[in-house]
Structures are given as C-alpha cells and as structure tokens.
Write an enzyme that holds these catalytic residues in place. Structure first.
Site, PDB file in Angstrom:
ATOM      1  N   ASP A 195       0.826  -1.213   0.000  1.00 59.22           N
ATOM      2  CA  ASP A 195       0.000   0.000   0.000  1.00 59.22           C
ATOM      3  C   ASP A 195       0.860   1.263   0.000  1.00 59.22           C
ATOM      4  O   ASP A 195       1.976   1.263   0.530  1.00 59.22           O
ATOM      5  CB  ASP A 195      -0.914  -0.021   1.236  1.00 59.22           C
ATOM      6  CG  ASP A 195      -2.081   0.947   1.111  1.00 59.22           C
ATOM      7  OD1 ASP A 195      -2.350   1.428  -0.009  1.00 59.22           O
ATOM      8  OD2 ASP A 195      -2.721   1.222   2.147  1.00 59.22           O
ATOM      9  N   GLY A 222      -0.125   5.572  -4.327  1.00 59.20           N
ATOM     10  CA  GLY A 222      -0.757   6.852  -4.661  1.00 59.20           C
ATOM     11  C   GLY A 222      -0.124   7.995  -3.873  1.00 59.20           C
ATOM     12  O   GLY A 222       0.211   9.048  -4.424  1.00 59.20           O
ATOM     13  N   ARG A 223       0.051   7.766  -2.560  1.00 63.01           N
ATOM     14  CA  ARG A 223       0.637   8.818  -1.718  1.00 63.01           C
ATOM     15  C   ARG A 223       2.094   9.080  -2.088  1.00 63.01           C
ATOM     16  O   ARG A 223       2.571  10.201  -2.030  1.00 63.01           O
ATOM     17  CB  ARG A 223       0.507   8.428  -0.237  1.00 63.01           C
ATOM     18  CG  ARG A 223      -0.838   8.797   0.344  1.00 63.01           C
ATOM     19  CD  ARG A 223      -1.118   8.071   1.636  1.00 63.01           C
ATOM     20  NE  ARG A 223      -1.419   6.669   1.367  1.00 63.01           N
ATOM     21  CZ  ARG A 223      -1.491   5.739   2.317  1.00 63.01           C
ATOM     22  NH1 ARG A 223      -1.229   6.068   3.577  1.00 63.01           N
ATOM     23  NH2 ARG A 223      -1.810   4.500   2.011  1.00 63.01           N
ATOM     24  N   ARG A 227      -0.823   9.354  -9.879  1.00 62.16           N
ATOM     25  CA  ARG A 227      -0.822   8.090  -9.124  1.00 62.16           C
ATOM     26  C   ARG A 227      -0.212   6.938  -9.928  1.00 62.16           C
ATOM     27  O   ARG A 227       0.397   6.030  -9.369  1.00 62.16           O
ATOM     28  CB  ARG A 227      -2.262   7.711  -8.722  1.00 62.16           C
ATOM     29  CG  ARG A 227      -2.914   8.680  -7.753  1.00 62.16           C
ATOM     30  CD  ARG A 227      -4.364   8.266  -7.490  1.00 62.16           C
ATOM     31  NE  ARG A 227      -4.461   6.925  -6.935  1.00 62.16           N
ATOM     32  CZ  ARG A 227      -4.338   6.633  -5.643  1.00 62.16           C
ATOM     33  NH1 ARG A 227      -4.140   7.583  -4.757  1.00 62.16           N
ATOM     34  NH2 ARG A 227      -4.435   5.378  -5.216  1.00 62.16           N
ATOM     35  N   SER A 277      -7.840  -5.275  -4.875  1.00 62.00           N
ATOM     36  CA  SER A 277      -8.952  -5.793  -4.061  1.00 62.00           C
ATOM     37  C   SER A 277     -10.277  -5.677  -4.820  1.00 62.00           C
ATOM     38  O   SER A 277     -10.376  -4.922  -5.801  1.00 62.00           O
ATOM     39  CB  SER A 277      -9.048  -5.005  -2.751  1.00 62.00           C
ATOM     40  OG  SER A 277      -9.559  -3.702  -2.991  1.00 62.00           O
ATOM     41  N   ASN A 289     -11.175  -2.208  -5.019  1.00 63.58           N
ATOM     42  CA  ASN A 289     -10.387  -1.349  -5.920  1.00 63.58           C
ATOM     43  C   ASN A 289     -11.050  -1.149  -7.289  1.00 63.58           C
ATOM     44  O   ASN A 289     -10.695  -0.220  -8.020  1.00 63.58           O
ATOM     45  CB  ASN A 289      -8.965  -1.894  -6.114  1.00 63.58           C
ATOM     46  CG  ASN A 289      -8.084  -1.776  -4.887  1.00 63.58           C
ATOM     47  OD1 ASN A 289      -7.182  -2.597  -4.666  1.00 63.58           O
ATOM     48  ND2 ASN A 289      -8.307  -0.765  -4.051  1.00 63.58           N
ATOM     49  N   ARG A 330     -12.289   2.384  -8.094  1.00 64.34           N
ATOM     50  CA  ARG A 330     -11.379   3.499  -8.413  1.00 64.34           C
ATOM     51  C   ARG A 330     -11.666   4.016  -9.824  1.00 64.34           C
ATOM     52  O   ARG A 330     -12.302   3.322 -10.624  1.00 64.34           O
ATOM     53  CB  ARG A 330      -9.932   3.028  -8.317  1.00 64.34           C
ATOM     54  CG  ARG A 330      -9.554   2.707  -6.872  1.00 64.34           C
ATOM     55  CD  ARG A 330      -8.077   2.483  -6.737  1.00 64.34           C
ATOM     56  NE  ARG A 330      -7.740   2.214  -5.342  1.00 64.34           N
ATOM     57  CZ  ARG A 330      -6.531   2.254  -4.839  1.00 64.34           C
ATOM     58  NH1 ARG A 330      -5.512   2.536  -5.620  1.00 64.34           N
ATOM     59  NH2 ARG A 330      -6.318   1.996  -3.567  1.00 64.34           N
ATOM     60  N   ARG A 371      -4.943  -1.533   9.058  1.00 63.28           N
ATOM     61  CA  ARG A 371      -6.165  -2.300   8.811  1.00 63.28           C
ATOM     62  C   ARG A 371      -5.872  -3.392   7.792  1.00 63.28           C
ATOM     63  O   ARG A 371      -4.848  -3.378   7.116  1.00 63.28           O
ATOM     64  CB  ARG A 371      -7.299  -1.396   8.327  1.00 63.28           C
ATOM     65  CG  ARG A 371      -6.932  -0.550   7.116  1.00 63.28           C
ATOM     66  CD  ARG A 371      -8.125   0.288   6.624  1.00 63.28           C
ATOM     67  NE  ARG A 371      -7.692   1.228   5.606  1.00 63.28           N
ATOM     68  CZ  ARG A 371      -7.456   2.525   5.818  1.00 63.28           C
ATOM     69  NH1 ARG A 371      -7.616   3.032   7.024  1.00 63.28           N
ATOM     70  NH2 ARG A 371      -7.063   3.299   4.831  1.00 63.28           N
TER      71      ARG A 371
HETATM   72  C1  IPE Z   1      -5.616  -2.551   0.066  1.00 57.66           C
HETATM   73  O1  IPE Z   1      -5.239  -1.234  -0.146  1.00 57.66           O
HETATM   74  C2  IPE Z   1      -5.634  -3.306  -1.222  1.00 57.66           C
HETATM   75  C3  IPE Z   1      -4.344  -3.508  -1.861  1.00 57.66           C
HETATM   76  C4  IPE Z   1      -3.185  -3.170  -1.377  1.00 57.66           C
HETATM   77  C5  IPE Z   1      -4.397  -4.177  -3.126  1.00 57.66           C
HETATM   78  P1  IPE Z   1      -6.299  -0.075  -0.333  1.00 57.66           P
HETATM   79  O2  IPE Z   1      -5.519   1.172  -0.521  1.00 57.66           O
HETATM   80  O3  IPE Z   1      -7.273  -0.436  -1.382  1.00 57.66           O
HETATM   81  O4  IPE Z   1      -7.042  -0.095   1.073  1.00 57.66           O
HETATM   82  P2  IPE Z   1      -7.790   1.058   1.885  1.00 57.66           P
HETATM   83  O5  IPE Z   1      -8.749   1.704   0.942  1.00 57.66           O
HETATM   84  O6  IPE Z   1      -6.750   2.011   2.351  1.00 57.66           O
HETATM   85  O7  IPE Z   1      -8.437   0.349   3.022  1.00 57.66           O
HETATM   86  C1  IPE Z   2      -1.564   0.313  -3.361  1.00 52.10           C
HETATM   87  O1  IPE Z   2      -1.386   1.680  -3.375  1.00 52.10           O
HETATM   88  C2  IPE Z   2      -1.954  -0.248  -4.694  1.00 52.10           C
HETATM   89  C3  IPE Z   2      -3.345  -0.686  -4.802  1.00 52.10           C
HETATM   90  C4  IPE Z   2      -4.232  -0.641  -3.848  1.00 52.10           C
HETATM   91  C5  IPE Z   2      -3.792  -1.217  -6.071  1.00 52.10           C
HETATM   92  P1  IPE Z   2      -2.594   2.704  -3.364  1.00 52.10           P
HETATM   93  O2  IPE Z   2      -2.985   2.997  -4.749  1.00 52.10           O
HETATM   94  O3  IPE Z   2      -3.683   2.226  -2.478  1.00 52.10           O
HETATM   95  O4  IPE Z   2      -1.883   3.971  -2.716  1.00 52.10           O
HETATM   96  P2  IPE Z   2      -2.484   4.959  -1.634  1.00 52.10           P
HETATM   97  O5  IPE Z   2      -2.956   4.137  -0.489  1.00 52.10           O
HETATM   98  O6  IPE Z   2      -3.589   5.703  -2.304  1.00 52.10           O
HETATM   99  O7  IPE Z   2      -1.332   5.833  -1.251  1.00 52.10           O
HETATM  100 MG    MG Z   3      -4.045   2.445  -0.512  1.00 52.36          MG
END
Ligand code: IPE
Ligand code: IPE
Ligand code: MG
Length: 246
Positions: free
Chosen positions: A23, A26-27, A36, A68, A71, A74, A197
């Site tokens: 995870d 994006g950040r 992203r 997930s 996801n 999105r 979580r």
């Molecule tokens: C969990 O991350 C799913 C994956 C890493 C594939 P998310 O970024 O989707 O989870 P939340 O929204 O922070 O709970």
């Molecule tokens: C994890 O990074 C990748 C996936 C969930 C597919 P994120 O895309 O959730 O990144 P953040 O949590 O927004 O930073």
């Molecule tokens: Mg995330």
C-alpha cells in the site's frame, strides 16, 4: 545474500508464508506531485525486488495483495493502468520465474479481470506449473468476505447434495473451500504505508499470523527493510494460545 543480512539474522528461522498488503503507491506519487500511475509503476519495481529477495532466502510462499474487490471502484483510468502494469509485470518477470523455479498462482474473482490479463496470467500459470522453488500468489480482484461467502455457498450445496454432513463439518472443511486451499496460512503479514487495517484481506487465514505494519510507502520499501522485518518476525514469541515456558 548472506553478506547483506542484518546482524543476528537466522537464515534457518524464516516464515514459510509471507503475505504483503502493498500500500501507498498513490501517496508516494502525490508527495512528488506526480500522477498516481507513477506510484504504481514504481511500486511494481518494489514487487520485483521483494520477489527476488524472498526466493533467494528460500521462503516457499509469497502472497501479494495487488488488487482488491473494492479497488474496482477506483477511476476507470487508474484501474486500466493497474491492469496494464500487471501484464507488463508478467511479461518482464517471465524469465525470472522460469529461471528461478517460481510457480505463479493467482487468487480472487479472476473472471472479472480483462480477458487479456486473464489469458496472460493463465499462460504463465501453465508455464510455471511444474516449478517447486516458491509459490508466488497474486491476489487479484480479491476480497476475503466474498471468498468466505463463496466457500459457505459451496459447502451448503454439498450439504444439500448429501456430500457433507453438517454435524461433522470442521474448520478444515471450510479452509478446503477457500481460494487458499493449497496454501499454508501466512506466518507473517506486512502492510506498508502506515495504515493499520486489513482491508478485506485473508480474514480467515490470518487468525494466528504475526503482523508488521510499516510506515514506508510501498515504492520506497527496500530489501533492507524487508530483511529487518523478517528479523523482527524471528524475535516474536508465537504461542498459538498456549503457554510457552521454555
Ligand atoms: C488494500 O489497499 C488493497 C491492496 C493493497 C491491493 P487499499 O488502498 O485499497 O485499502 P484502503 O482503501 O486504504 O483500506
Ligand atoms: C496500493 O497503493 C496499490 C493498490 C491498492 C492497487 P494505493 O494505490 O492504495 O496507494 P495509496 O494508499 O492511495 O497511497
Ligand atoms: Mg491504498
């Protein structure tokens, strides 16, 4: 590899199954004022390095939460990018998987994936089916509640057909109907990015797993940090509800 290991690292005391919630892509990108997508691109570099380290250490199972069921909500463009990065990853890792005896496995609602992704995945799974050095499981369109619901449905059908006796139903019977039927439960779960979580990941399978939450965003996750986390795992006292008086 042995020269890179942290002091006190015990190569014989490794988890059998490591699971990772990758995870923070994006950040990572946002911090750099980038799209992203860039974060996901850099994140797939981290995947490559973690797979390599896991294989070198001789850990037999690695499971990666890559996408997930939630996801799918999105933006379409982000989902499309993730799908094309997945194809790119499969193509670029082909040699690595074949050369290092890695078997590719995928779990989740795979029929929701675009046909191109599914056929690449299936081809790689067939091609690596005979490998026995490590099982790399990609969790794609994966959601634990859906997995459990599906398992309950399958069990219920077998009960109505007289193939299973509800009075003698065991937890092993449930586990056998999960996507992870062929995998041992994870010994270690790592989640990056500071979120505390599970986000619908392996709710059943993580019952006695050791958790490590790291503040590092996934694209910044290094081999050194991974090795430190494995060392932390070695220092945990896993009691499984019993008393450990040694
Ligand atoms: C969990 O991350 C799913 C994956 C890493 C594939 P998310 O970024 O989707 O989870 P939340 O929204 O922070 O709970
Ligand atoms: C994890 O990074 C990748 C996936 C969930 C597919 P994120 O895309 O959730 O990144 P953040 O949590 O927004 O930073
Ligand atoms: Mg995330």
């Amino acid at each position: 590899m042995s020269s890179d290991l942290p002091t006190g690292f015990q190569t014989e005391l490794l988890p059998v199954h490591v699971a990772i919630i990758m995870d923070g892509n994006g950040r990572w990108a946002k911090k750099r004022l980038m799209n992203r997508v860039k974060g996901h691109e850099r994140g797939s570099e981290t995947v490559r390095s973690v797979v390599r380290t896991t294989r070198k250490l001789g850990i037999p199972y690695l499971s990666l939460y890559a996408f997930s069921t939630e996801n799918w909500e999105r933006p379409k463009t982000e989902v499309a990018t993730l799908m094309s990065l997945l194809r790119r990853f499969l193509a670029s890792e082909r040699e690595e998987m074949l050369g290092n005896n890695i078997r590719l496995n995928a779990i989740g609602e795979l029929d929701r994936l675009p046909a191109t992704v599914r056929s690449d995945l299936e081809a790689m799974m067939v091609e690596t089916a005979g490998n026995n050095g490590m099982v790399l499981t990609l969790c794609l369109s994966y959601g634990s509640r859906d997995e459990l619901t599906e398992a309950m449905r399958a069990v219920a059908i077998k009960v109505t057909q007289g193939l299973l006796d509800p009075a003698s139903l065991s937890s092993d019977d449930i586990a056998r109907h999960l996507y992870t039927a062929d995998l041992p439960d994870p010994d270690l779960l790592i989640r990056t990015s500071g979120e505390l979580r599970l986000s619908n990941f392996m709710l059943w399978q993580l019952a006695y797993t050791e958790f490590v939450f790291s503040p590092t965003l996934w694209p910044d996750f290094t081999k050194e940090e991974y090795l430190e986390i494995l060392k932390m795992f070695q220092e945990r006292d896993r009691r499984f509800g019993r008393v450990n008086d040694t």
